[in-house]
Scaffold this motif. Structure first.
Motif, PDB file in Angstrom:
ATOM      1  N   MET A 169       0.833  -1.202   0.000  1.00 17.09           N
ATOM      2  CA  MET A 169       0.000   0.000   0.000  1.00 17.09           C
ATOM      3  C   MET A 169       0.861   1.242   0.000  1.00 17.09           C
ATOM      4  O   MET A 169       2.002   1.220   0.451  1.00 17.09           O
ATOM      5  N   PRO A 170       0.310   2.336  -0.478  1.00 14.38           N
ATOM      6  CA  PRO A 170       1.052   3.593  -0.407  1.00 14.38           C
ATOM      7  C   PRO A 170       1.261   4.001   1.038  1.00 14.38           C
ATOM      8  O   PRO A 170       0.511   3.593   1.924  1.00 14.38           O
ATOM      9  N   ASP A 171       2.266   4.822   1.259  1.00 21.38           N
ATOM     10  CA  ASP A 171       2.633   5.207   2.620  1.00 21.38           C
ATOM     11  C   ASP A 171       1.511   5.934   3.339  1.00 21.38           C
ATOM     12  O   ASP A 171       1.346   5.810   4.543  1.00 21.38           O
ATOM     13  N   THR A 172       0.745   6.710   2.575  1.00 23.79           N
ATOM     14  CA  THR A 172      -0.273   7.538   3.217  1.00 23.79           C
ATOM     15  C   THR A 172      -1.441   6.706   3.741  1.00 23.79           C
ATOM     16  O   THR A 172      -2.117   7.116   4.658  1.00 23.79           O
ATOM     17  N   LEU A 173      -1.645   5.541   3.113  1.00 25.86           N
ATOM     18  CA  LEU A 173      -2.673   4.639   3.619  1.00 25.86           C
ATOM     19  C   LEU A 173      -2.005   3.793   4.704  1.00 25.86           C
ATOM     20  O   LEU A 173      -0.816   3.967   4.984  1.00 25.86           O
ATOM     21  N   PRO A 174      -2.740   2.886   5.350  1.00 22.22           N
ATOM     22  CA  PRO A 174      -2.084   2.011   6.334  1.00 22.22           C
ATOM     23  C   PRO A 174      -0.834   1.395   5.733  1.00 22.22           C
ATOM     24  O   PRO A 174      -0.907   0.755   4.688  1.00 22.22           O
ATOM     25  N   SER A 175       0.297   1.655   6.360  1.00 21.30           N
ATOM     26  CA  SER A 175       1.513   1.252   5.647  1.00 21.30           C
ATOM     27  C   SER A 175       1.740  -0.244   5.793  1.00 21.30           C
ATOM     28  O   SER A 175       2.244  -0.738   6.788  1.00 21.30           O
ATOM     29  N   LEU A 176       1.318  -0.934   4.750  1.00 24.23           N
ATOM     30  CA  LEU A 176       1.468  -2.377   4.666  1.00 24.23           C
ATOM     31  C   LEU A 176       2.405  -2.621   3.500  1.00 24.23           C
ATOM     32  O   LEU A 176       2.105  -2.256   2.372  1.00 24.23           O
ATOM     33  N   HIS A 177       3.573  -3.185   3.754  1.00 19.91           N
ATOM     34  CA  HIS A 177       4.563  -3.300   2.674  1.00 19.91           C
ATOM     35  C   HIS A 177       5.018  -4.736   2.535  1.00 19.91           C
ATOM     36  O   HIS A 177       6.203  -5.015   2.597  1.00 19.91           O
ATOM     37  N   LEU A 178       4.067  -5.641   2.340  1.00 19.45           N
ATOM     38  CA  LEU A 178       4.437  -7.047   2.256  1.00 19.45           C
ATOM     39  C   LEU A 178       5.367  -7.315   1.095  1.00 19.45           C
ATOM     40  O   LEU A 178       6.365  -8.014   1.216  1.00 19.45           O
ATOM     41  N   LEU A 179       5.052  -6.728  -0.074  1.00 18.08           N
ATOM     42  CA  LEU A 179       5.823  -7.026  -1.277  1.00 18.08           C
ATOM     43  C   LEU A 179       7.252  -6.535  -1.137  1.00 18.08           C
ATOM     44  O   LEU A 179       8.208  -7.249  -1.423  1.00 18.08           O
ATOM     45  N   ARG A 180       7.385  -5.292  -0.653  1.00 20.57           N
ATOM     46  CA  ARG A 180       8.732  -4.754  -0.532  1.00 20.57           C
ATOM     47  C   ARG A 180       9.521  -5.535   0.514  1.00 20.57           C
ATOM     48  O   ARG A 180      10.712  -5.784   0.347  1.00 20.57           O
ATOM     49  N   ALA A 181       8.816  -5.924   1.582  1.00 17.39           N
ATOM     50  CA  ALA A 181       9.487  -6.718   2.613  1.00 17.39           C
ATOM     51  C   ALA A 181       9.904  -8.073   2.059  1.00 17.39           C
ATOM     52  O   ALA A 181      10.931  -8.628   2.431  1.00 17.39           O
TER      53      ALA A 181
END
Lengths: 656, 103
Positions: free
Chosen positions: A485-497
């Motif tokens: 998700m974009p940073d401004t929304l709930p920051s969920l970064h599964l893919l980048r992680a």
């Protein structure tokens, strides 16, 4: 365990392909479909198992297998070797899962075609080669798969070979991608000389990072690889083959021209992104070409009237997004968009195929219409795919991936030589304009096809075997994006992680209005499309683009004509000259001329000198015919020449 | 059991190869030409086997298997061409008659 599974992953579709090819017509359509689906399905299961294995291991873990040493000689070595890391893990999941859904759909779609065995043989072979491309850890091994997918796409585009236009389209696709293959080979040779004879991806990247290759060499290698990727992914200036390639069966278009082969170029650059990061001018070129292709594809899609061609140009345009992201260094965003694009474009193609099948093979969107009432299920599927393609905010997968690209493009900055710089915002503006056009053209298509008054009659129902894959793809293209998700929304970064587990997530804060703009523009496009083509105002409906400005854009003829004059015509001229055998004529002509001249000169003096001159000219004419004896078409003569050459060579070797 | 030296093997292979080559050059019957080609291939295979035995290296035998497969494929393709030509109404096996390409 892992080496066995990785080999199994490729062997399953390969075995299915062999079975399908060798069955000839002994297996029924149902049996062939079952074999193909089992082959691809088991590799989907294997890839899920492998992913679990990889993820349960250490964060930087890589599963590797060297099947056999391919060639080892002083100065060069290449292996048949595969490697599964987190980047290729995402790709094998896309290829096998989306591929399986398309195969299930195709089992019903192609049921009545007499060539179904050949069709599934090519399709499963294609999946096998694509897995080779994705998994190869040696660039030369990757090249095998790269050529293999090219061959399979040729076979599948020209699948209905009775129609000359189809075979012409297949040849065109083959030639255009072949130009890129030559470039890829050049790039590989350059890299091999730099790394001291190994094309292992890891070795290559380390060698480049250590500076074993001069900056100009890095630029050249990156440029060659970029050309290969451009040709495979149908970007400017190689875009002409993809729209014609829609001549093949629709499942082929969905598999090859949406989900897998055309994204091979993006995958290759993402794999080598460390190399590209060191070649700043090439990166800038990638970004600019991507942005231009994106706009060009979207504009052309806006004036098409063939349903499948709209989707083809849309594919070109979306691939432009990925190249833009790659050029700006946001390779994770490119991979993310690759994934969501595979979902929604496969969905769109398959739905279009089902619509075309039920509408008696009518592909012109202006003759379809009002399908909302007769095909509610397909309407839902197409609208879901279209919203995801347009990137309607929050509810579609396309929104999240496009957002990631847009936010990756904004901070880009290229320091080119001679004081030239290129910064992100203009590119970002182009991408935003592209997003607007995307929403515009796809909802134009939706409104014309599904709303308004009914056009052509429809028949039958979509069978369950076809609607199950559509349903799965629907869910994927609506919900598949929430992993990042974009940073401004709930920051969920599964893919980048997942992709870059060791990197610290940098919260380079970008203006919040970036996300708002990215969310608002598709909605604006939807609104404009409603005004122009919606039910309330049928103004634009009757202007399907016969205007002289639009016509060249509609067909893409300008580029074809250019290629025709620049490449095809000179070649035809050469062939014509060769057919005339100008050398032969020159020799014979000279002989005749001399003979005539000497006959006139020495007509009076029929003495020894005159006879000598005439004989000499005869000799010259005879000598002119002598080379003709070399190619008289007799096999035994050729064998004799070869044997003579062999003897001469042996004699020279012995006597020297 | 007589022991052959590598030199003998080479001589035999050369003789075989020459016989095969002569066959290809002299024969006009396409089936016989194919057979002569096979003799030539076998001569080269013999060299590989001999060399493998001489240097105690299994690669020669691997190459022999490869050549065997190659010969089988080549014969299959050649015979298929002959059968095709017959199907097109050319009831002759004379290699010299087929010197024109008629697309």
């Amino acid at each position: 365990m892992a080496p066995f599974l990785i080999s199994l992953l490729i062997l399953c579709p390969l075995a299915a392909s062999l079975l399908a090819f060798m069955s000839a017509r002994r297996m029924g359509a149902r049996g062939i479909g079952l074999v193909a689906c089992t082959g691809v399905g088991s590799s989907a299961v294997v890839s899920i198992i492998l992913s679990v294995m990889l993820l349960s291991g250490p964060v930087t873990g890589v599963l590797q297998v060297t099947l056999w040493p391919w060639m080892h000689m002083p100065g060069f070595s290449a292996d048949i070797a595969f490697m599964l890391d987190r980047v290729s893990m995402i790709m094998i999941l896309i290829v096998t899962v989306v591929g399986l859904l398309i195969h299930i759909y195709a089992a019903r779609y192609m049921r009545d075609d007499p060539g179904i065995a050949r069709f599934f043989g090519c399709m499963t072979l294609f999946v096998a080669f694509m897995l080779v491309v994705v998994l190869a850890s040696d660039l030369l091994c990757l090249f095998i798969g790269w050529e293999g997918v090219g061959l399979c796409s040729y076979l599948l585009i020209g699948f209905w070979y009775d129609d000359a236009a189809n075979t012409a389209a297949a040849r065109k696709a083959f030639y255009m991608t072949r130009m890129g293959d030559v470039a890829l080979l050049c790039g590989l040779l350059l890299l091999a000389t730099a790394t001291g004879g190994s094309l292992r991806i890891g070795t290559v990247l380390v060698a480049v990072a250590n500076g074993q290759l001069a900056p100009s060499g890095v630029n050249m290698a990156a440029l060659f690889i970029l050309v290969a990727a451009l040709a495979k992914s149908a970007q400017i200036p190689f875009q002409t083959w993809l729209p014609d390639a829609m001549a093949g069966p629709t499942p082929t278009s969905a598999l090859i021209h949406a989900a897998t082969m055309v994204t091979a170029g993006i995958y290759l650059i993402a794999r080598l992104h460390d190399l590209f990061a060191m070649a700043v001018p090439v990166m800038a070129l990638t970004a600019v070409l991507g942005a231009l292709t994106l706009l060009m594809g979207a504009c052309t899609a806006l004036v098409q009237s063939d349903l499948k061609r709209i989707l083809a140009w849309s594919t070109i345009s979306q691939l432009g997004y990925m190249f833009l992201a790659l050029g700006c260094g946001a390779w994770q965003a490119a991979l993310f968009h690759l994934m969501t694009h595979a979902f929604f474009k496969a969905l769109l193609f398959l739905t279009a195929g089902a619509i075309i099948m039920r509408a008696h093979h009518e592909q012109d969107i202006f003759r379809l219409g009002g399908l909302r009432h007769t095909m509610p299920g397909l309407t839902t599927a197409f609208v879901a795919g279209a919203s995801s393609l347009a990137g309607l905010p929050l509810v579609t997968a396309g929104f999240y991936s496009k957002e990631m690209i847009l936010s990756g493009v904004w901070p880009a900055h290229f320091n080119l030589t001679h004081g030239w710089t290129l910064s992100g915002p203009p590119l970002w503006g182009m991408a935003l304009l592209g997003a607007f056009l995307t929403a515009l053209y796809i909802f134009r298509c939706v409104f014309i096809v599904f709303c308004g008054k009914a056009g052509t009659g429809t028949a039958g129902r979509t069978s369950r075997l076809m609607s199950i894959p559509l349903g799965c793809l629907c869910v994927l293209s609506l919900c598949g994006g929430v992993i990042e998700m974009p940073d401004t929304l709930p920051s969920l970064h599964l893919l980048r992680a997942l992709l870059d587990p060791t990197a610290v997530l940098s919260h380079a804060h970008q203006p919040g209005w970036l996300v708002l703009a990215g969310a608002g523009v598709p909605l604006a496009g939807l609104g404009v499309a409603w005004v122009l083509w919606g039910r309330s105002s049928p103004v634009m409906r009757e202007i399907p683009g016969q205007a002289p400005v639009i016509r060249p854009g509609r067909t893409g003829r300008g580029m074809d004509a250019l290629y025709h004059y620049v490449f095809v015509q000179p070649f035809c001229l050469l062939a014509w000259l060769t057919r005339l055998d100008i050398l032969n004529h020159a020799v014979t002509g000279t002989g005749l001329l001399i003979q005539a001249a000497s006959a006139r000169m020495f007509r009076v003096r029929a003495d020894f000198l005159g006879m000598l001159a005439i004989q000499a000219t005869r000799l010259i004419r005879w000598a002119g015919h002598l080379p003709g004896l070399l190619h008289n078409g007799r096999v035994r003569w050729y064998a004799a020449w070869i044997a003579g050459g062999l003897c001469a060579g042996l004699a020279m070797a012995v006597l020297s | 059991m007589p022991v052959f030296s590598f030199n003998d093997t080479l001589l035999l292979a050369t003789a075989l190869f020459s016989v095969g080559l002569a066959g290809v050059l002299v024969r006009r019957n396409m089936v016989f030409m194919l057979m002569s080609l096979d003799i030539m291939l076998n001569a080269t295979a013999l060299v590989f086997v001999g060399a493998g035995a001489r240097w105690h290296d299994a690669t020669g035998q691997v190459m022999f298997v490869l050549i065997l497969a190659l010969a089988a494929v080549e014969t299959a393709v050649g015979l298929a061409i002959i059968v095709c030509l017959h199907g097109r109404g050319r009831p002759t096996l004379d290699a010299d008659t087929g010197n024109l390409m008629e697309g």
